[in-house]
Design a protein around this motif. Sequence first.
Motif, PDB file in Angstrom:
ATOM      1  N   ALA A  43       0.845  -1.200   0.000  1.00 37.39           N
ATOM      2  CA  ALA A  43       0.000   0.000   0.000  1.00 37.39           C
ATOM      3  C   ALA A  43       0.882   1.251   0.000  1.00 37.39           C
ATOM      4  O   ALA A  43       1.998   1.238   0.522  1.00 37.39           O
ATOM      5  N   PRO A  44       0.384   2.337  -0.554  1.00 39.81           N
ATOM      6  CA  PRO A  44       1.172   3.572  -0.575  1.00 39.81           C
ATOM      7  C   PRO A  44       1.330   4.164   0.831  1.00 39.81           C
ATOM      8  O   PRO A  44       0.538   3.896   1.731  1.00 39.81           O
ATOM      9  N   THR A  45       2.353   4.985   0.985  1.00 39.42           N
ATOM     10  CA  THR A  45       2.627   5.584   2.292  1.00 39.42           C
ATOM     11  C   THR A  45       1.905   6.905   2.494  1.00 39.42           C
ATOM     12  O   THR A  45       1.887   7.427   3.596  1.00 39.42           O
ATOM     13  N   GLY A  46       1.278   7.434   1.470  1.00 37.47           N
ATOM     14  CA  GLY A  46       0.531   8.683   1.601  1.00 37.47           C
ATOM     15  C   GLY A  46      -0.792   8.469   2.321  1.00 37.47           C
ATOM     16  O   GLY A  46      -1.142   7.357   2.713  1.00 37.47           O
ATOM     17  N   SER A  47      -1.533   9.569   2.481  1.00 39.61           N
ATOM     18  CA  SER A  47      -2.803   9.478   3.210  1.00 39.61           C
ATOM     19  C   SER A  47      -4.008   9.309   2.293  1.00 39.61           C
ATOM     20  O   SER A  47      -5.135   9.230   2.763  1.00 39.61           O
ATOM     21  N   GLU A  57      -9.497   8.565   1.607  1.00 34.69           N
ATOM     22  CA  GLU A  57      -8.566   9.464   2.276  1.00 34.69           C
ATOM     23  C   GLU A  57      -8.628   9.214   3.776  1.00 34.69           C
ATOM     24  O   GLU A  57      -9.689   9.259   4.387  1.00 34.69           O
ATOM     25  N   SER A  58      -7.494   8.928   4.352  1.00 34.27           N
ATOM     26  CA  SER A  58      -7.409   8.696   5.793  1.00 34.27           C
ATOM     27  C   SER A  58      -7.053  10.009   6.464  1.00 34.27           C
ATOM     28  O   SER A  58      -5.977  10.555   6.252  1.00 34.27           O
ATOM     29  N   LYS A  59      -7.961  10.503   7.276  1.00 35.95           N
ATOM     30  CA  LYS A  59      -7.725  11.785   7.939  1.00 35.95           C
ATOM     31  C   LYS A  59      -7.015  11.612   9.275  1.00 35.95           C
ATOM     32  O   LYS A  59      -6.261  12.462   9.700  1.00 35.95           O
ATOM     33  N   SER A  65      -0.788   2.691   4.299  1.00 29.53           N
ATOM     34  CA  SER A  65      -0.141   1.445   4.707  1.00 29.53           C
ATOM     35  C   SER A  65      -0.564   1.054   6.127  1.00 29.53           C
ATOM     36  O   SER A  65      -0.830  -0.121   6.404  1.00 29.53           O
ATOM     37  N   LEU A  66      -0.655   2.022   7.017  1.00 30.23           N
ATOM     38  CA  LEU A  66      -1.094   1.755   8.385  1.00 30.23           C
ATOM     39  C   LEU A  66      -2.569   1.353   8.424  1.00 30.23           C
ATOM     40  O   LEU A  66      -2.956   0.427   9.144  1.00 30.23           O
ATOM     41  N   VAL A  67      -3.399   2.015   7.630  1.00 28.28           N
ATOM     42  CA  VAL A  67      -4.815   1.653   7.547  1.00 28.28           C
ATOM     43  C   VAL A  67      -4.954   0.235   7.001  1.00 28.28           C
ATOM     44  O   VAL A  67      -5.761  -0.559   7.506  1.00 28.28           O
ATOM     45  N   MET A  68      -4.175  -0.099   5.986  1.00 27.84           N
ATOM     46  CA  MET A  68      -4.212  -1.449   5.429  1.00 27.84           C
ATOM     47  C   MET A  68      -3.744  -2.475   6.464  1.00 27.84           C
ATOM     48  O   MET A  68      -4.261  -3.592   6.510  1.00 27.84           O
TER      49      MET A  68
END
Length: 175
Positions: A43-47, A57-59, A65-68
Amino acid sequence: MLKSYKNLDSSPKKTKSRSILIGSIVAFVIAMTPYLFYLYKSAPTGSTLDFYFFTYESKYQESISLVMWFFMVKSIPLLLMLIWFFTCKHWWYHVLLIPIAMFSFQIVSLIYEDRYLDEVELYWLLPIMTIIIPFVYFIRLKLFDKHVLGIDLDAMDQELNAYKEKERLEKEKNG
């Protein structure tokens, strides 16, 4: 006549081959769970994450990557619990619905709220637990009475009905 006999003969083979196919698919999915878990590393490291039909979009979390990772931590046990639920032959398998519901609520919370993880899911589980736990306990009591104590409730009901019928006939005869 010969054709129908042939179909009867091939039916158990079809059932066995279907069972082997389903078992192989389940075994393959279980064997692939470690690889599925590590999909979060791609997964990408952006938000933000752009798909063809929507953008996520993870706010609260700093990277997709953390959300995944959170998603995989919840979805892999959910997948394994669902497999266990649908393949379990024990009398208590309904209890598995409680962790299945918990992981499902956590995944929904992760996707829609993206902030408070694992805080309010317990409150959503209480109604489910109040239904499932007494149901499973009732099944346990019935099995315990029948197999451990040797109490057959159906036989007792039949015997009581026979006594009631006998009393009714005696009342009609005497009255």
